[in-house]
Design a protein around this motif. Sequence first.
Motif, PDB file in Angstrom:
ATOM      1  N   UNK A 133      39.384  64.856  13.198  1.00 43.17           N
ATOM      2  CA  UNK A 133      38.805  66.189  13.294  1.00 43.17           C
ATOM      3  C   UNK A 133      38.795  66.836  11.930  1.00 43.17           C
ATOM      4  N   UNK A 134      37.778  67.632  11.688  1.00 42.76           N
ATOM      5  CA  UNK A 134      37.666  68.347  10.418  1.00 42.76           C
ATOM      6  C   UNK A 134      38.304  69.729  10.478  1.00 42.76           C
ATOM      7  N   UNK A 135      38.931  70.075  11.600  1.00 41.84           N
ATOM      8  CA  UNK A 135      39.581  71.380  11.716  1.00 41.84           C
ATOM      9  C   UNK A 135      40.752  71.502  10.755  1.00 41.84           C
ATOM     10  N   UNK A 136      41.384  70.374  10.412  1.00 38.17           N
ATOM     11  CA  UNK A 136      42.566  70.388   9.560  1.00 38.17           C
ATOM     12  C   UNK A 136      42.349  69.454   8.380  1.00 38.17           C
ATOM     13  N   UNK A 137      42.663  69.939   7.207  1.00 40.37           N
ATOM     14  CA  UNK A 137      42.579  69.083   6.021  1.00 40.37           C
ATOM     15  C   UNK A 137      43.800  68.188   5.897  1.00 40.37           C
ATOM     16  N   UNK A 138      44.903  68.645   6.473  1.00 42.52           N
ATOM     17  CA  UNK A 138      46.155  67.903   6.399  1.00 42.52           C
ATOM     18  C   UNK A 138      46.224  66.888   7.537  1.00 42.52           C
ATOM     19  N   UNK A 139      46.869  65.756   7.285  1.00 40.12           N
ATOM     20  CA  UNK A 139      47.138  64.763   8.327  1.00 40.12           C
ATOM     21  C   UNK A 139      48.546  64.999   8.847  1.00 40.12           C
ATOM     22  N   UNK A 140      48.686  64.993  10.168  1.00 37.83           N
ATOM     23  CA  UNK A 140      49.993  65.275  10.750  1.00 37.83           C
ATOM     24  C   UNK A 140      50.065  64.672  12.154  1.00 37.83           C
ATOM     25  N   UNK A 141      51.294  64.576  12.659  1.00 38.38           N
ATOM     26  CA  UNK A 141      51.518  64.123  14.032  1.00 38.38           C
ATOM     27  C   UNK A 141      52.102  65.276  14.841  1.00 38.38           C
ATOM     28  N   UNK A 142      51.651  65.374  16.094  1.00 37.40           N
ATOM     29  CA  UNK A 142      52.098  66.417  17.013  1.00 37.40           C
ATOM     30  C   UNK A 142      52.429  65.739  18.334  1.00 37.40           C
ATOM     31  N   UNK A 143      53.723  65.557  18.571  1.00 35.21           N
ATOM     32  CA  UNK A 143      54.193  64.776  19.705  1.00 35.21           C
ATOM     33  C   UNK A 143      53.588  63.368  19.606  1.00 35.21           C
ATOM     34  N   UNK A 144      52.740  62.922  20.550  1.00 38.03           N
ATOM     35  CA  UNK A 144      52.173  61.559  20.485  1.00 38.03           C
ATOM     36  C   UNK A 144      50.777  61.542  19.884  1.00 38.03           C
ATOM     37  N   UNK A 145      50.308  62.668  19.341  1.00 39.35           N
ATOM     38  CA  UNK A 145      48.967  62.755  18.758  1.00 39.35           C
ATOM     39  C   UNK A 145      49.067  62.736  17.236  1.00 39.35           C
ATOM     40  N   UNK A 146      48.077  62.043  16.598  1.00 40.48           N
ATOM     41  CA  UNK A 146      47.973  61.998  15.142  1.00 40.48           C
ATOM     42  C   UNK A 146      46.607  62.550  14.746  1.00 40.48           C
ATOM     43  N   UNK A 147      46.600  63.570  13.889  1.00 40.88           N
ATOM     44  CA  UNK A 147      45.371  64.208  13.431  1.00 40.88           C
ATOM     45  C   UNK A 147      45.081  63.743  11.998  1.00 40.88           C
ATOM     46  N   UNK A 148      43.869  63.230  11.783  1.00 32.63           N
ATOM     47  CA  UNK A 148      43.434  62.788  10.449  1.00 32.63           C
ATOM     48  C   UNK A 148      42.021  63.303  10.220  1.00 32.63           C
ATOM     49  N   UNK A 149      41.797  63.880   9.045  1.00 30.38           N
ATOM     50  CA  UNK A 149      40.484  64.403   8.697  1.00 30.38           C
ATOM     51  C   UNK A 149      39.486  63.256   8.543  1.00 30.38           C
ATOM     52  N   UNK A 228      46.512  63.614  -0.510  1.00 33.01           N
ATOM     53  CA  UNK A 228      46.730  64.608   0.548  1.00 33.01           C
ATOM     54  C   UNK A 228      47.457  65.854   0.042  1.00 33.01           C
ATOM     55  N   UNK A 229      47.579  66.001  -1.246  1.00 31.22           N
ATOM     56  CA  UNK A 229      48.421  67.049  -1.815  1.00 31.22           C
ATOM     57  C   UNK A 229      47.898  68.447  -1.531  1.00 31.22           C
ATOM     58  N   UNK A 230      46.602  68.583  -1.232  1.00 32.17           N
ATOM     59  CA  UNK A 230      46.035  69.913  -1.012  1.00 32.17           C
ATOM     60  C   UNK A 230      46.284  70.420   0.400  1.00 32.17           C
ATOM     61  N   UNK A 231      46.873  69.630   1.238  1.00 34.61           N
ATOM     62  CA  UNK A 231      47.105  70.034   2.629  1.00 34.61           C
ATOM     63  C   UNK A 231      48.189  71.095   2.742  1.00 34.61           C
ATOM     64  N   UNK A 232      48.427  71.523   3.980  1.00 37.70           N
ATOM     65  CA  UNK A 232      49.440  72.551   4.234  1.00 37.70           C
ATOM     66  C   UNK A 232      50.033  72.325   5.625  1.00 37.70           C
ATOM     67  N   UNK A 233      51.159  72.970   5.880  1.00 38.26           N
ATOM     68  CA  UNK A 233      51.803  72.811   7.176  1.00 38.26           C
ATOM     69  C   UNK A 233      50.977  73.501   8.249  1.00 38.26           C
ATOM     70  N   UNK A 234      50.653  72.745   9.307  1.00 37.73           N
ATOM     71  CA  UNK A 234      49.819  73.270  10.376  1.00 37.73           C
ATOM     72  C   UNK A 234      50.647  74.023  11.406  1.00 37.73           C
ATOM     73  N   UNK A 235      51.745  73.404  11.867  1.00 35.02           N
ATOM     74  CA  UNK A 235      52.567  73.964  12.917  1.00 35.02           C
ATOM     75  C   UNK A 235      54.002  73.503  12.706  1.00 35.02           C
TER      76      UNK A 235
END
Length: 596
Positions: A133-149, A228-235
């Motif tokens: 998804x393009x909603x987030x520039x940062x890559x992160x995991x949330x429980x069992x989900x992994x978000x990657x731009x 990935x240095x330009x990312x930020x903490x999502x949650x």
Amino acid sequence: MEAFGLYLVKSVIWLSGFALVYLLFLRNERFFNLNRFFLLSGILFSFLMPVFAIRYTVVLPLPEVSQTEMVITDSIENMNGIALFDISSLLILLYLAGIIFVGFIMIRQSRTVINSVTKAIIVRSSPVKLIRTSEYTDSFSFFSFVFINPSVSDVEMEEIMNHEMVHVRQKHWIDLVLAGMICMLQWFNPAVWIYARLIRQNHEYIADEVALQRTSDPAVYRATLLNQIVGYQVVSLANSFNYSLNKKRFEMMKNIITSPYRKMKVLLILPVFALIIYAFAKPDYRYDTGNFTIDGQPAILQGRSVKGTIIQSDNGKPLEKAVVIVTGTTTGTTTDAGGHFMLDNIPQGGALAVSYVGYKSKVIKPVFTSEMTIGMDLDTINSEKFINPADPPPPPPPPPPPSSGIAIRGEGKSPLIVVDGTITDIDVNKIDPETIASVKVIKDGPAIDKYGEKAKDGVIEVITKDKLPASDKPVSTGPEYEIKTSKKNTGKDIFVVVEDLPQFPGGNSALNSWIYANMKYPKKAAEDKITGKVYVTFLITSTGKIKNVDIQQSVDPLLDAEAKRLISNMPDWKPGTQAGKPVDVRYRMPVEFKLQ
């Protein structure tokens, strides 16, 4: 609230102790899984350990105890009570506002990610659920989900997936949930926010270590991190791929062999354990009694304090000025406006006698391990003064002379004086205190049953030492209180606690006369020759008003109605008092209808 405040202080100290040990000794160690266990232990201990308290015994020399008089100690009211109440209320509201604010931020962040999950397309579902998804520039995991731009290349995506799968498989989200809970509880504590950051940082060290073992080219993995240095903490409940991306993180990726003995550093938390436990340990004071005795029996005085609250059983409201006496001793107290009391130095095997006018007296075993809550059951005062409407009541007998040698709480009382079983009008002030062995006060029904109508205002029984049986011991049950005197004459009055019952204006004789003058025998009942005693219950309020009139024992509807009318129209009574304070008292009175 005071107990929760102490719990909160202990929790802050426990967490701060773990944080200090980690920052000083463990932060640079490469035993990441051990560090994770240490940090999680700090959260769990900060939740659980404040609940427990270690006790130790302190032996004190026995203080001098005088048994000459009953000592009733009123609770001291804080002169600045209103100001303290306002400040404490403000602090409570501020603390709750902080919890709500932190919780709201966490829920709002999590809800945003959950909304993204519901509308996103899952690209890969095994072993974790991948969402591009393009909603987030940062890559992160949330429980069992992994978000990657979507802008991330396939090569970088695989490196990120190797990293994020470590978070998912090792369930790092559990650590984050616990960290979020402790942050809500201690939002005002700066150490708690540092602690949460340390947990997240250690997660990245763990994931980096495993991901580097799986990658074909460590340089590509490091390059992916830099991209990935330009990312930020999502949650706060998510593990971001680029979290804590600095020189320190790259240093921790180096494969440096360290001695396993360095793991022993975690034991440095033990001195912190000992210090905190000792700081909050509770002393149990015990007196070295030697040959000290109470009433001729060996006594073991323990400096255990008893704290509690006296409440009304039916509605939970506190009872102010309730009398709490330690049986077998001359120590007692009265409750404050909140119904609270505290007593120290309870003798071994001692019990608490609780009394309040209009309520059933209780004798209960004290509890030393927690604060007591004692419910008092409403009692009905019985007045067995049978009224004969055909004959006016006899005039009241002259009252016995008052006694100033025995101080009785309340005014207008003329108790019957009985010395060694003989009724007397002697002035008790003329009795040598050194010859008195015990004094007992008997009230209400038991007094009348034992001595007749002349004891309607109570009885004071005095037993001299010559007449006291060897086996006689003081007992504190029901409406009676017995107080042993000492061998020493201190010149002070013996203080006896007596609650004042409600009183009709002019006394019982005036009550009989009033009922005789105001009763209207129902004509139909008289024609049918209906007679009997109607038992009426009613409440005499703290202002002397008659309320809640009800028929407890019926004879006939006609007589019932007249008895209820008669009681309802009585003039205001002198209200009952507890330690000088007017209180509500429930009364039970028979009204006798008799034909000549």
